[in-house]
Design a protein around this motif. Sequence first.
Motif, PDB file in Angstrom:
ATOM      1  N   PRO A   1       0.830  -1.208   0.000  1.00  0.00           N
ATOM      2  CA  PRO A   1       0.000   0.000   0.000  1.00  0.00           C
ATOM      3  C   PRO A   1       0.861   1.252   0.000  1.00  0.00           C
ATOM      4  CG  PRO A   1      -0.765  -1.565   1.655  1.00  0.00           C
ATOM      5  CD  PRO A   1       0.557  -2.072   1.161  1.00  0.00           C
ATOM      6  N   PRO A   2       0.451   2.287  -0.690  1.00  0.00           N
ATOM      7  CA  PRO A   2       1.251   3.523  -0.710  1.00  0.00           C
ATOM      8  C   PRO A   2       1.351   4.135   0.686  1.00  0.00           C
ATOM      9  CG  PRO A   2      -0.896   3.880  -1.710  1.00  0.00           C
ATOM     10  CD  PRO A   2      -0.795   2.411  -1.476  1.00  0.00           C
ATOM     11  N   MET A   3       2.447   4.849   0.903  1.00  0.00           N
ATOM     12  CA  MET A   3       2.671   5.483   2.194  1.00  0.00           C
ATOM     13  C   MET A   3       1.644   6.596   2.400  1.00  0.00           C
ATOM     14  SD  MET A   3       4.718   4.980   4.762  1.00  0.00           S
ATOM     15  CE  MET A   3       6.007   4.036   3.965  1.00  0.00           C
ATOM     16  N   SER A   4       0.979   6.581   3.563  1.00  0.00           N
ATOM     17  CA  SER A   4      -0.080   7.548   3.852  1.00  0.00           C
ATOM     18  C   SER A   4       0.074   8.049   5.286  1.00  0.00           C
ATOM     19  CB  SER A   4      -1.463   6.916   3.645  1.00  0.00           C
ATOM     20  OG  SER A   4      -1.638   5.819   4.520  1.00  0.00           O
ATOM     21  N   GLU A   5      -0.851   8.884   5.700  1.00  0.00           N
ATOM     22  CA  GLU A   5      -0.809   9.421   7.056  1.00  0.00           C
ATOM     23  C   GLU A   5      -1.022   8.335   8.095  1.00  0.00           C
ATOM     24  OE1 GLU A   5      -0.087  12.421   8.063  1.00  0.00           O
ATOM     25  OE2 GLU A   5       0.188  13.234   6.035  1.00  0.00           O
ATOM     26  N   GLU A   6      -1.748   7.286   7.720  1.00  0.00           N
ATOM     27  CA  GLU A   6      -2.044   6.225   8.677  1.00  0.00           C
ATOM     28  C   GLU A   6      -0.838   5.327   8.957  1.00  0.00           C
ATOM     29  OE1 GLU A   6      -3.893   6.948   6.085  1.00  0.00           O
ATOM     30  OE2 GLU A   6      -5.626   7.872   7.086  1.00  0.00           O
ATOM     31  N   ASN A   7      -0.043   5.054   7.930  1.00  0.00           N
ATOM     32  CA  ASN A   7       1.024   4.076   8.132  1.00  0.00           C
ATOM     33  C   ASN A   7       2.428   4.679   8.113  1.00  0.00           C
ATOM     34  OD1 ASN A   7       1.245   4.725   5.454  1.00  0.00           O
ATOM     35  ND2 ASN A   7       1.049   2.627   4.692  1.00  0.00           N
ATOM     36  N   LYS A   8       2.574   5.975   7.869  1.00  0.00           N
ATOM     37  CA  LYS A   8       3.930   6.525   7.801  1.00  0.00           C
ATOM     38  C   LYS A   8       4.609   6.533   9.166  1.00  0.00           C
ATOM     39  CE  LYS A   8       2.779  11.427   8.386  1.00  0.00           C
ATOM     40  NZ  LYS A   8       2.850  12.765   7.740  1.00  0.00           N
TER      41      LYS A   8
ATOM     42  N   ASP B   1       5.795   5.888  -7.760  1.00  0.00           N
ATOM     43  CA  ASP B   1       5.517   6.854  -6.698  1.00  0.00           C
ATOM     44  C   ASP B   1       6.136   6.348  -5.396  1.00  0.00           C
ATOM     45  OD1 ASP B   1       4.575   8.997  -5.304  1.00  0.00           O
ATOM     46  OD2 ASP B   1       2.519   8.236  -5.117  1.00  0.00           O
TER      47      ASP B   1
ATOM     48  N   GLN C   1       8.377  12.487   8.228  1.00  0.00           N
ATOM     49  CA  GLN C   1       7.326  12.793   7.267  1.00  0.00           C
ATOM     50  C   GLN C   1       6.917  11.589   6.430  1.00  0.00           C
ATOM     51  OE1 GLN C   1       5.657  15.834   7.125  1.00  0.00           O
ATOM     52  NE2 GLN C   1       6.841  16.033   9.020  1.00  0.00           N
ATOM     53  N   GLY C   2       7.641  10.489   6.591  1.00  0.00           N
ATOM     54  CA  GLY C   2       7.290   9.263   5.901  1.00  0.00           C
ATOM     55  C   GLY C   2       8.144   9.045   4.653  1.00  0.00           C
TER      56      GLY C   2
ATOM     57  N   ASP D   1       9.371   5.566   1.779  1.00  0.00           N
ATOM     58  CA  ASP D   1       9.299   4.150   1.445  1.00  0.00           C
ATOM     59  C   ASP D   1      10.653   3.463   1.629  1.00  0.00           C
ATOM     60  OD1 ASP D   1       6.491   3.851   0.149  1.00  0.00           O
ATOM     61  OD2 ASP D   1       7.331   5.652  -0.792  1.00  0.00           O
TER      62      ASP D   1
END
Length: 635
Positions: free
Chosen positions: A287-294, A325, A346-347, A349
């Motif tokens: 899954p792309p890096m987001s606010e939930e998992n960063k 991305d 800030q997150g 990958d």
Amino acid sequence: MMRTDRETRKRDWRDFDHDNDCKRRQRGERHCTRDCSRERDYELERRRCEEEEQKAREEREREKQLEAIKEQYLGRNKPKKRVIVKPSEKMRFAFDWDAAEDTSLDANNFLYQSPCEASLLFGRGFRAGMDRREQKKLAAKNESKVRDEIRKKGGIVEKPEEAKAKRVKEKAADSYDGSDMRMDCHWSKKKLEEMTERDWRIFREDFDISYKRNFRIHPMRSWAESKLSSALLRAVERAGYKTPSPIQMAAIPLGLEQRDIIGLAETGSGKTAAFVLPMLTYISRLPPMSEENKAEGPYAVVLAPARELAQQIEDETVKLARYLDIKVVSIVGGRSIEEQGFNVSQGCDILIATPGRLIDCLERRYTVLNQCNYVVLDEADRMIDLGFDMQVKAVLDAMSSSNLKPENEDEQLDDKKIYRTTYMFSATMSHAIEQLALKYMRNPVEVIIGTAGKPTDLITQKVIMMKESEKVNSLLKFLDEFEEMSVIVFVNNRKSADFLGNFLEKGGYSVTTLHGGKSQEQRESSLQGFRTRKYNVLVATDLAGRGLDIPDVGHVINYDMPRKIEMYTHRIGRTGRAGKTGVAKTFLTLQDTVVFYDLKQMLIKSRSHVPPELDRHEASKFKPGTIPDRPPRYK
């Protein structure tokens, strides 16, 4: 008249003397007789010996006269002088022959009128170099020709079924069945599904690829046959990678299957792309890096021993992730940790870091490694040598251990579960790295390109024995001879680097220095200036000896010989990269005896010239720490 007593006594003494005289005379005669007999025997023996000697002399004289007569009439027979021939010389076979013995020069010999040329695919596509397809065709034509001649003479009447069988046989010879076709062409002319185990073995031999432990995945032959996505293939083409290197051929298919890999390959062989491309493929499925998992940290971590190498890996990763991305962040020493910690928080990958700076970020809670299941240790042995073993173990322990692969290699993996994948890459592999692999890796496949620890054959190694006082003049002479080329001069410590850099700069050379005592900005400026040819001489310590890819370095000079042969391998690997040739010169002195043995063995394996002074030196004949067999000492 009576005689007196005195007269009586005189008469008694006369009788006594008379008796004694008789006894003495008798005893003397006996002794004389015995002595005369002994003298007569001795005289007889002497005369007999003289007679025998006289006879022997006469016999010798007679033999000499006979030999003289034979020599006069028959000639002298001189004995041949015995020549002692060594067994090696006695058994030596002479391969030279006279031109008169070459029968192929005889124009009348029908055997050599149409000589058969050996096939270029001898032993690789044809059996014994013979084209079986052409043999079948020729046999069918000869058989048809013989039958036609017999038919013309009226000896055979061909039946319809025989004619049909003959046509079928000729057609089969022309088409040549698929099993024979596989034996006739090289693996490069076959499709992937037509490759046999024999073809794969030849393929691995052609590119000097070998494996340790069991493997069931074949290497890839080209980028088109890889399982990379179209976006990554476009990025590879954009980066200018026309054909994969051997380490990429072997490691990328294994990485796409999430196998743990220990990669040993020569410097400049493309190890970075070998672990970056599978890592990008792995992250693209998440899954792309987001606010939930960063807040759970990066998906992958790459550890490098030096700041320059970490930044080089970052540039390569960004270049290959062009059409994906994926966010890449690097954290290294020498810069503000608050700024780098903010970028990580800030997150991202992929996190590329040096071990010390990553531990600092973990301790200050800038990031965690809760969802990191992909870790790469680039130049792993160098990190251990620099004392980063505790930091490396701390990073690996900070990752979740619940997703390790099962220790049983035959156990089926769950397709829905994400397992931890660990890569270790280096040009050499030490015992400490093997122990690290046993603890944190599961059934790793060891991929070896060429010979482990051996430099590429594109590098010409030249070792020169000299005195310490002769180094400067030899260096100046060399720099004057190749003033247009980029040259890296390696020394063993910072003080020597600064001294030699200042000396060359005063001499009018365009020179810059690189060592651990400089700030990060100074180090980056020196590297950038050397890459852009602002400077054509770089004086550096072992900081520039690992992993740095500086294009078009024509020569490497070991002004100071390193104390370990592994570092020598990495130093000279700064030249001869990406298929280009290079020259590595080493100034060797009698203070470097600790490395004489290993250096001599490496020169022999690389088929390079061994200086006579090094070859004869006692330290080059025995490995350091071992005592040769010596005869016992007696008191």
